[in-house]
Design a protein around this motif. Structure first.
Motif, short mmCIF file in Angstrom:
data_model
loop_
_atom_site.label_atom_id
_atom_site.label_comp_id
_atom_site.label_asym_id
_atom_site.label_seq_id
_atom_site.Cartn_x
_atom_site.Cartn_y
_atom_site.Cartn_z
N VAL A 99 0.86 -1.19 0.00
CA VAL A 99 0.00 0.00 0.00
C VAL A 99 0.89 1.23 0.00
N ALA A 100 0.72 2.07 -1.03
CA ALA A 100 1.39 3.37 -1.10
C ALA A 100 0.46 4.40 -0.48
N SER A 101 0.93 5.11 0.51
CA SER A 101 0.10 6.05 1.28
C SER A 101 0.07 7.40 0.58
N TYR A 102 -1.02 7.67 -0.13
CA TYR A 102 -1.15 8.93 -0.87
C TYR A 102 -1.79 9.98 0.03
N PHE A 103 -1.09 10.24 1.13
CA PHE A 103 -1.54 11.21 2.12
C PHE A 103 -0.35 12.09 2.49
N THR A 104 -0.61 13.36 2.70
CA THR A 104 0.46 14.27 3.08
C THR A 104 0.98 13.99 4.48
N ALA A 105 0.08 13.64 5.39
CA ALA A 105 0.45 13.47 6.80
C ALA A 105 -0.29 12.28 7.40
N PRO A 106 0.17 11.79 8.54
CA PRO A 106 -0.53 10.69 9.22
C PRO A 106 -1.95 11.09 9.60
N GLY A 107 -2.82 10.09 9.66
CA GLY A 107 -4.19 10.32 10.05
C GLY A 107 -4.97 9.02 10.01
N ARG A 108 -6.25 9.11 10.33
CA ARG A 108 -7.09 7.91 10.40
C ARG A 108 -7.14 7.16 9.08
N PHE A 109 -7.30 7.87 7.98
CA PHE A 109 -7.38 7.21 6.68
C PHE A 109 -6.08 6.49 6.34
N ALA A 110 -4.95 7.12 6.65
CA ALA A 110 -3.66 6.49 6.36
C ALA A 110 -3.48 5.22 7.18
N VAL A 111 -3.88 5.26 8.43
CA VAL A 111 -3.77 4.08 9.31
C VAL A 111 -4.66 2.95 8.81
N GLN A 112 -5.90 3.27 8.47
CA GLN A 112 -6.82 2.24 7.98
C GLN A 112 -6.33 1.63 6.68
N SER A 113 -5.80 2.46 5.80
CA SER A 113 -5.31 1.96 4.52
C SER A 113 -4.12 1.04 4.71
N ALA A 114 -3.20 1.43 5.57
CA ALA A 114 -2.01 0.61 5.80
C ALA A 114 -2.38 -0.75 6.38
N ALA A 115 -3.43 -0.79 7.19
CA ALA A 115 -3.83 -2.04 7.82
C ALA A 115 -4.33 -3.07 6.81
N ALA A 116 -4.72 -2.62 5.63
CA ALA A 116 -5.23 -3.54 4.61
C ALA A 116 -4.12 -4.20 3.79
N ALA A 117 -2.89 -3.73 3.92
CA ALA A 117 -1.80 -4.26 3.11
C ALA A 117 -1.50 -5.71 3.50
N THR A 118 -1.19 -6.50 2.50
CA THR A 118 -0.70 -7.86 2.75
C THR A 118 0.80 -7.95 2.48
N GLY A 119 1.37 -6.81 2.13
CA GLY A 119 2.80 -6.67 1.94
C GLY A 119 3.24 -5.39 2.63
N PRO A 120 4.28 -4.73 2.14
CA PRO A 120 4.75 -3.50 2.79
C PRO A 120 3.70 -2.40 2.76
N ALA A 121 3.66 -1.61 3.81
CA ALA A 121 2.78 -0.45 3.91
C ALA A 121 3.65 0.80 4.05
N ALA A 122 3.63 1.65 3.06
CA ALA A 122 4.49 2.83 3.06
C ALA A 122 3.95 3.90 4.00
N ALA A 123 4.85 4.73 4.49
CA ALA A 123 4.46 5.86 5.32
C ALA A 123 3.87 6.97 4.45
N PRO A 124 3.09 7.89 5.04
CA PRO A 124 2.63 9.06 4.30
C PRO A 124 3.82 9.87 3.76
N LEU A 125 3.54 10.77 2.84
CA LEU A 125 4.59 11.51 2.16
C LEU A 125 5.37 12.40 3.13
N GLY A 126 4.70 13.02 4.08
CA GLY A 126 5.37 13.76 5.14
C GLY A 126 6.30 14.84 4.63
N ASP A 127 7.52 14.86 5.17
CA ASP A 127 8.47 15.90 4.81
C ASP A 127 9.47 15.43 3.76
#
Length: 241
Positions: free
Chosen positions: A185-213
């Motif tokens: 799961v590629a996290s297409y979010f600028t910052a951490p949040g509920r949607f990013a956490v829920q999306s990462a939990a669905a991955a069956t492989g690596p879960a990338a961090a939000p884009l951040g800085d």
């Protein structure tokens, strides 16, 4: 007078979101030390955009830290800019190759391996917030296509945390049905949040961090600022710049 850059974040109840946005803006300031950079939120966090603009004298460029067209970009930000004597709204950050570069590097940091399709890996779900606006969905699909190209043709499927389908779990299941048993799961979010956490939990492989800085994101913020700032200059100013 050089316009002030007002970065506009959505806002989040996740306590990690504000520090992530502030870290991104510090990178922007490092790249352009003489540029005044301020922050405003649409909701949930302070400072709110309305408060930031009320304290801002002179010209300003509102740069959405949002990744595609949607209600906030089309309605909220133009309405806020209209209440300021001299403000304009820059384009949203996506789609753009710099975003794709940041997404790729976040995936690699999470352990995604190029060329892993032969063992049931390699496929990616691009997890976005979601919107009912068809332009927002088109922007996400465009980013997914660009990311697929950047990943050497790996399958990249756009999916959404809300407002549109498929959902991230649905997209992961669809890829599994095609033989991809370790879906990143590629996290297409600028910052951490509920949607990013829920999306990462669905991955069956690596879960990338939000884009951040990510440095590419900071460069893109300045590019969007420059594009909008140039539009408010006269042809003579542009010719002699």
């Amino acid at each position: 007078m050089q316009p002030i850059l007002v970065a506009v974040a959505h806002g989040s109840r996740d306590p990690r979101a504000l520090p992530a946005v502030q870290a991104l803006l510090e990178r922007v300031r490092e790249l352009r030390p003489r540029l005044e950079v301020r922050l405003g939120h649409i909701e949930l966090n302070r400072p709110l955009l309305t408060d930031t603009l009320r304290r801002t004298d002179g010209p300003a460029v509102l740069v959405p830290l949002l990744l595609g067209r949607g209600y906030h970009v089309k309605r909220d930000l133009p309405a806020a800019a209209a209440r300021h004597p001299d403000a304009r709204v820059a384009a949203p950050l996506g789609p753009h190759p710099l975003l794709v570069e940041a997404l790729r590097e976040r995936l690699l940091e999470a352990g995604w391996t190029p060329g892993a399709a032969s063992d049931g890996g390699g496929a990616v779900v691009l997890a976005a917030a979601g919107s009912r606006d068809p332009d927002a969905a088109a922007d996400t699909r465009r980013t997914a296509a660009l990311l697929s190209e950047r990943l050497g043709g790996a399958a990249v499927v756009p999916a959404y945390a809300s407002g549109a389908g498929p959902t991230v779990p649905e997209a992961v299941r669809a890829l599994a049905a095609r033989g991809h048993h370790r879906v990143a799961v590629a996290s297409y979010f600028t910052a951490p949040g509920r949607f990013a956490v829920q999306s990462a939990a669905a991955a069956t492989g690596p879960a990338a961090a939000p884009l951040g800085d990510h440095p590419a994101l900071a460069r893109l913020v300045l590019q969007r600022y420059d594009e909008a700032a140039a539009l408010r200059r006269t042809p003579l100013e542009l010719a002699t710049a």
